[in-house]
Motif scaffolding. Structure first.
Motif, PDB file in Angstrom:
ATOM      1  N   ARG A 183      37.196  22.662 108.900  1.00  0.00           N
ATOM      2  CA  ARG A 183      35.920  22.959 108.229  1.00  0.00           C
ATOM      3  C   ARG A 183      35.600  24.450 108.314  1.00  0.00           C
ATOM      4  O   ARG A 183      35.192  25.071 107.317  1.00  0.00           O
ATOM      5  N   PHE A 220      29.703  15.743 105.791  1.00  0.00           N
ATOM      6  CA  PHE A 220      30.513  14.938 106.702  1.00  0.00           C
ATOM      7  C   PHE A 220      30.437  15.524 108.116  1.00  0.00           C
ATOM      8  O   PHE A 220      30.375  14.783 109.102  1.00  0.00           O
ATOM      9  N   GLY A 221      30.440  16.868 108.196  1.00  0.00           N
ATOM     10  CA  GLY A 221      30.357  17.535 109.492  1.00  0.00           C
ATOM     11  C   GLY A 221      29.063  17.238 110.216  1.00  0.00           C
ATOM     12  O   GLY A 221      29.029  17.156 111.447  1.00  0.00           O
ATOM     13  N   ILE A 256      33.540  20.503  97.084  1.00  0.00           N
ATOM     14  CA  ILE A 256      34.359  20.101  98.239  1.00  0.00           C
ATOM     15  C   ILE A 256      33.718  20.580  99.536  1.00  0.00           C
ATOM     16  O   ILE A 256      33.603  19.822 100.511  1.00  0.00           O
ATOM     17  N   ILE A 257      33.272  21.850  99.551  1.00  0.00           N
ATOM     18  CA  ILE A 257      32.639  22.412 100.745  1.00  0.00           C
ATOM     19  C   ILE A 257      31.376  21.634 101.088  1.00  0.00           C
ATOM     20  O   ILE A 257      31.093  21.364 102.267  1.00  0.00           O
ATOM     21  N   ILE A 276      30.680  18.476 100.464  1.00  0.00           N
ATOM     22  CA  ILE A 276      31.050  17.170 101.037  1.00  0.00           C
ATOM     23  C   ILE A 276      31.507  17.336 102.485  1.00  0.00           C
ATOM     24  O   ILE A 276      31.123  16.563 103.372  1.00  0.00           O
ATOM     25  N   VAL A 277      32.312  18.365 102.722  1.00  0.00           N
ATOM     26  CA  VAL A 277      32.784  18.642 104.084  1.00  0.00           C
ATOM     27  C   VAL A 277      31.612  18.952 105.010  1.00  0.00           C
ATOM     28  O   VAL A 277      31.569  18.492 106.158  1.00  0.00           O
ATOM     29  N   GLU A 278      30.651  19.726 104.518  1.00  0.00           N
ATOM     30  CA  GLU A 278      29.482  20.093 105.318  1.00  0.00           C
ATOM     31  C   GLU A 278      28.668  18.850 105.698  1.00  0.00           C
ATOM     32  O   GLU A 278      28.233  18.712 106.843  1.00  0.00           O
ATOM     33  N   PHE A 291      38.899  18.539 112.847  1.00  0.00           N
ATOM     34  CA  PHE A 291      38.097  18.571 111.618  1.00  0.00           C
ATOM     35  C   PHE A 291      37.235  19.835 111.552  1.00  0.00           C
ATOM     36  O   PHE A 291      37.164  20.505 110.521  1.00  0.00           O
ATOM     37  N   TYR A 292      36.567  20.162 112.686  1.00  0.00           N
ATOM     38  CA  TYR A 292      35.693  21.335 112.690  1.00  0.00           C
ATOM     39  C   TYR A 292      36.475  22.639 112.541  1.00  0.00           C
ATOM     40  O   TYR A 292      35.965  23.611 111.972  1.00  0.00           O
ATOM     41  N   LEU A 303      37.912  26.382 105.980  1.00  0.00           N
ATOM     42  CA  LEU A 303      37.520  26.202 104.581  1.00  0.00           C
ATOM     43  C   LEU A 303      36.275  27.024 104.240  1.00  0.00           C
ATOM     44  O   LEU A 303      36.205  27.663 103.191  1.00  0.00           O
ATOM     45  N   ASN A 304      35.301  26.998 105.151  1.00  0.00           N
ATOM     46  CA  ASN A 304      34.074  27.771 104.920  1.00  0.00           C
ATOM     47  C   ASN A 304      34.349  29.267 104.889  1.00  0.00           C
ATOM     48  O   ASN A 304      33.776  29.992 104.066  1.00  0.00           O
TER      49      ASN A 304
END
Length: 569
Positions: A91, A37-38, A30-31, A33-35, A87-88, A94-95
């Motif tokens: 993000r 996308f970021g 998940i992380i 994918i988020v990274e 989002f950031y 989450l990180n």
């Protein structure tokens, strides 16, 4: 070779640990994918902000524009910007949480590993324990367990970054195969260079660190344990040199590791961004015009490389961390594969006698100390054992206690063999007073109840029996008197009385004195032995001593040399 060693973690980690790791795997996906996308989302935002027509030309943006009911492109961009900031923030949260879960798992292993090591060391059979260096055991619990926790942390980071690396490379492959292959070739060459120049030195620094910490603890424990002797001999400088050598090498290994750990990042950034500049120069020279048409692709690779280089750097740094700490995995694995003693608690009664029949024992098979020893000790008997040094007096006591197992022969308690099934129950019947007493840096009460639940009334009772309570209550702070490291604030006789009180605390049936008063002067020894005989009048007593005067009230005295193979005594 490194991966073969990492397989040892499979033994060290529990089933619960492996389930936790399984959960971390999904979280890391998940992380990742988020990274990605970021990294990818910033380019569309810049495109929209620099060219409003992109909103209407792109079907996806057009649908979002209509769904939001925007009146103007500026309103859409404001919404887009607010969404991007949100989002950031998510993000980042989450990180941060992912970083916490990795750190929590890795460094909570330190507590678990240290506990398991301490449990194994306490569960060692006595013979194995005396063969180990105490400084090494302290180092294993205090340092190597922590280094293994660091190894696990770096391993988890490495796995997480590997996922991000794979996803970014997959996107770059989709965008342009040749350029991606060129970047991978560049990274592979760099990896080989770093392996031969840096990684081997890091691994060696880790091995030196591990060896020197053993020496470090050995010098410290030896120096503090023999402080009076050091003052007497005046050999502080020699010990300082030993300490300096170990400390310097530990420091140097840390310097090498920390310095080299920065090298991959600086190397990759220098070469990586130089590569981008060279690609731009190459395209301009080739087409002899501006490269505006290549800007989207180039931007993708710049952003990809911008995120890829830190990821690769973390991979290298994590690998270095694994190499630096891998020695701790070897050492801890070796100590954990040995199962502790399996001791049962079957009840054993002592109403008549202890019999040693045909006992053979030696620390090495070819050098037997006891050869066919026979001895009978009756309930309530006071028996003295004498003999020359090194003939096996203390070894005989250790066999009776159950610290050693005879290589041949039997130890019987009222006809019942002493085995691992009943040894724990048997040991509880014994109060042991050694020649060398070690007292912890705490109160008298803590030393008397050592390892058992504190009962202050029982502490006072046994201190009174040992003829020490009155002194403590009149001259000191009672049973809460602080005695210093190894009882340094007490006299030799007072230390011996604390040891007697400790031996009596659990109300044993048998008292064993292993040259317990040999270090005392004759007058103090006489006083203490008077107290011991008085205390032990209803107990079975086994006394090892050099001075025959110590044994003058024993029912009988036997020589260790005469017990070997000379029938029933």
């Amino acid at each position: 070779m490194i991966w073969e060693k990492l397989k040892k973690l499979n033994y060290i980690l529990s089933k619960q640990d492996k389930l936790y790791l399984f959960g971390l795997f999904f979280f890391s996906v998940i992380i990742s994918i988020v990274e990605i996308f970021g990294v990818g989302i910033i380019m569309p935002f810049i495109q929209v902000a620099t060219n409003f027509q992109t909103i209407f030309k792109n079907s996806f943006f057009s649908k979002i524009y209509n769904w939001l009911g925007c009146a103007t492109p500026i309103e859409f961009i404001v919404y887009f910007g607010i969404g991007l900031v949100s989002f950031y923030l998510i993000r980042g949260g989450l990180n941060l949480f992912y970083s916490y879960t990795i750190s929590h798992f890795a460094f909570s292993r330190y507590h678990i590993l240290a506990y398991r090591l301490f449990e194994n060391y306490l569960g060692m059979d006595y013979r194995r324990f005396i063969e180990r260096n105490r400084g090494e055991l302290v180092s294993m619990i205090g340092r190597e367990a922590n280094h293994l926790a660091n190894l696990i942390y770096h391993l988890l980071l490495m796995f997480s970054e590997m996922l991000i690396f794979i996803i970014i490379v997959s996107i770059l492959f989709w965008a342009n195969l040749k350029m991606t292959l060129l970047i991978l070739l560049f990274l592979a060459i760099n990896g080989l260079i770093l392996k031969f120049i840096i990684f081997n030195r890091v691994r060696r620094a880790g091995e030196v660190r591990s060896e020197m910490y053993k020496e470090f603890h050995k010098v410290l424990l030896g120096s503090f344990g023999n402080f009076k002797i050091i003052k007497l001999k005046g050999n502080e400088q020699e010990l300082l040199e030993q300490f300096k050598n170990a400390s310097h090498k530990i420091s140097r290994s840390g310097i090498i590791f920390q310095t080299l750990s920065q090298t991959p990042r600086l190397f990759l950034e220098t070469i990586g961004f130089s590569l981008i500049a060279l690609v731009v120069v190459y395209l301009i020279l080739k087409y002899q015009k501006d490269i505006n048409s290549y800007l989207p692709l180039l931007s993708l690779f710049v952003l990809g490389l911008y995120r890829l280089l830190p990821s690769v750097n973390r991979l290298y740094s994590s690998y270095q961390g694994i190499l630096y700490n891998i020695k701790g995995l070897d050492l801890i694995h070796n100590d954990l594969i040995y199962e502790p003693e399996e001791l049962g608690n079957e009840k054993v009664e002592f109403k008549e006698k202890i019999e040693l029949k045909g006992i053979y024992f030696g620390y090495r098979p070819e050098q037997l100390i006891l050869k066919g020893l026979n001895l009978t000790i009756k309930k309530g008997e006071k028996i003295g054992i004498v003999g020359e040094s090194g003939k096996g007096k203390s070894t005989l006591v250790d066999l009776i206690i159950g610290l050693y197992k005879p290589q041949k022969g039997k130890i019987l308690i009222d006809g019942i063999p002493l085995t691992s099934k009943n040894i724990r129950n048997w040991r509880r019947k014994i109060g042991y007073i050694p020649q060398q007493i070690y007292l912890i840096d705490g109160t008298v009460a803590e030393n008397v109840a050592f390892g058992e639940k504190m009962d202050r009334e029982q502490v006072k009772k046994v201190l009174k029996l040992a003829n020490l309570l009155d002194f403590l209550e009149k001259e000191q702070n009672g049973i809460d008197t602080q005695i210093g490291d190894n009882g340094i604030k007490l006299s030799g006789g007072q230390k011996q009385r604390v040891a007697i009180a400790r031996a009596l605390y659990s109300n044993p049936e048998i008292l064993i004195l292993d040259e317990a008063t040999s270090a005392l002067d004759s007058e103090t020894e006489t006083k203490i032995m008077d107290e011991i005989y008085k205390i032990g009048k209803d107990k079975t007593m086994i006394i090892i001593a050099h001075r025959l005067s110590t044994l003058d009230r024993c029912d009988r005295i036997v020589k260790i040399e005469e017990l070997n193979g000379n029938g029933k005594r």
